[in-house]
Design an enzyme around this catalytic site. Sequence first.
Site, mmCIF file in Angstrom:
data_model
loop_
_atom_site.group_PDB
_atom_site.id
_atom_site.type_symbol
_atom_site.label_atom_id
_atom_site.label_comp_id
_atom_site.label_asym_id
_atom_site.label_seq_id
_atom_site.Cartn_x
_atom_site.Cartn_y
_atom_site.Cartn_z
ATOM 1 N N ASN A 1 0.834 -1.198 0.000
ATOM 2 C CA ASN A 1 0.000 0.000 0.000
ATOM 3 C C ASN A 1 0.868 1.248 0.000
ATOM 4 O O ASN A 1 0.752 2.114 -0.854
ATOM 5 C CB ASN A 1 -0.948 -0.009 1.201
ATOM 6 C CG ASN A 1 -1.959 1.107 1.178
ATOM 7 O OD1 ASN A 1 -1.603 2.280 1.197
ATOM 8 N ND2 ASN A 1 -3.241 0.762 1.127
ATOM 9 N N ASP A 2 1.763 1.345 0.964
ATOM 10 C CA ASP A 2 2.596 2.542 1.104
ATOM 11 C C ASP A 2 3.977 2.142 1.591
ATOM 12 O O ASP A 2 4.193 1.000 2.052
ATOM 13 C CB ASP A 2 1.933 3.520 2.085
ATOM 14 C CG ASP A 2 2.506 4.929 1.999
ATOM 15 O OD1 ASP A 2 3.215 5.227 1.019
ATOM 16 O OD2 ASP A 2 2.250 5.730 2.917
ATOM 17 N N ASN B 1 -1.878 0.727 6.406
ATOM 18 C CA ASN B 1 -2.067 1.682 5.318
ATOM 19 C C ASN B 1 -0.888 2.642 5.183
ATOM 20 O O ASN B 1 0.143 2.303 4.629
ATOM 21 C CB ASN B 1 -3.374 2.438 5.526
ATOM 22 C CG ASN B 1 -3.943 3.020 4.254
ATOM 23 O OD1 ASN B 1 -5.050 2.691 3.859
ATOM 24 N ND2 ASN B 1 -3.207 3.884 3.580
ATOM 25 N N ASP C 1 -5.651 7.377 6.544
ATOM 26 C CA ASP C 1 -4.992 6.853 5.343
ATOM 27 C C ASP C 1 -3.502 7.228 5.363
ATOM 28 O O ASP C 1 -2.789 6.868 6.277
ATOM 29 C CB ASP C 1 -5.714 7.374 4.092
ATOM 30 C CG ASP C 1 -5.520 6.500 2.877
ATOM 31 O OD1 ASP C 1 -4.374 6.163 2.554
ATOM 32 O OD2 ASP C 1 -6.516 6.147 2.211
#
Length: 355
Positions: free
Chosen positions: A168-169, A224, A269
């Site tokens: 995701n990141d 996330n 997020d």
Amino acid sequence: MAKLVMLTFLGLGLGLIRDYRSAYQARFNADREVTPVELPNCNLVKGIDTGSEDLEILPNGLAFISTGLKYPGIKSFEPDKPGKILLMDLNEEAPTVLELKIISSNFNFSSFNPHGLSTFTDQDNTVYLLVVNHPDMESTVELFKFQEEEKSLLHLKTIRHELLPNLNDLVAVGPEQFYATNDHYFVNPYLKSWEIYLGLAWSYIVYYSPSDVRVVVDKYDFANGISISPDSKYVYISELLAHKIHVYEKHANWTLTPLKSLTFNTLVDNISVDPVTGDVWVGCHPNGMRIFFYDAKNPPGSEVIRIQDILTDEPKISVVYSENGTVLQGSTVASVYKGKLLIGTVFHKALSCEL
């Protein structure tokens, strides 16, 4: 007797389904409505219409922005077009964006699907850009060298690893070193759906270097965003469906020790850290159901929170911007530069505001 047993198991099963559904809706903040918080002098960024899922601003005011993400279950306004990395100069009075040309002899441009990104500046001021990519819905990390004069990215390497299946990141801690979040445990789409529905909290965070790859944190309900403090001593990670941001101390051997967690009434997020003040800025989803079950008549809202003094016993948390989706849908990231706030979204536009 057999009918009684069958009815008992049926009742228990229905009760479990009802409990899981209730917990699922709570994790997604299904009933949350937005209380507007406005900022003066906000303008949509021209040239961004298909998302600005992640962004990072260099100390000189140049911002890298990923756009065009295709992610399972998430709306895309251009599902058949590849993604891009955009550049924006926040020193300009009315900044616009331009697409950075990727220089490579073997890079698959048609399947470029950028997600999270992070930069690392070497001692000789070389800027490396690391980008999470989902070619054909797989997960890789693409390593680029930023060529400022040419306004281009020189592709250096594609990184794949079995411990990086659902990226995701990431946050870069060297030219080829990073911490990365995997937002699911399973790779199979069907099992992924059940993982989220049942709230299994099996996602995890990995430390990667060419010589050492390992899980450093696990048991996350959708790991996330991830970022690092200006002094590189602390790592911040968002747990989207638990509505939490976790703070870890980073050690010389790259392990992470948990220090504290903060809980919010929103789905947190991507995380950005102000390099000057150390303030933490987070793009949030007030109501996650509207992100994953998109309805143009009832679009997902946007929310930005700021955390000051996060390492103290009494951090100050404030909602800086909040909007019901009329202007900006599905905020994922927020970052600041010299009194300007830049807000990105998962599939929609980007907003620039004066603080």
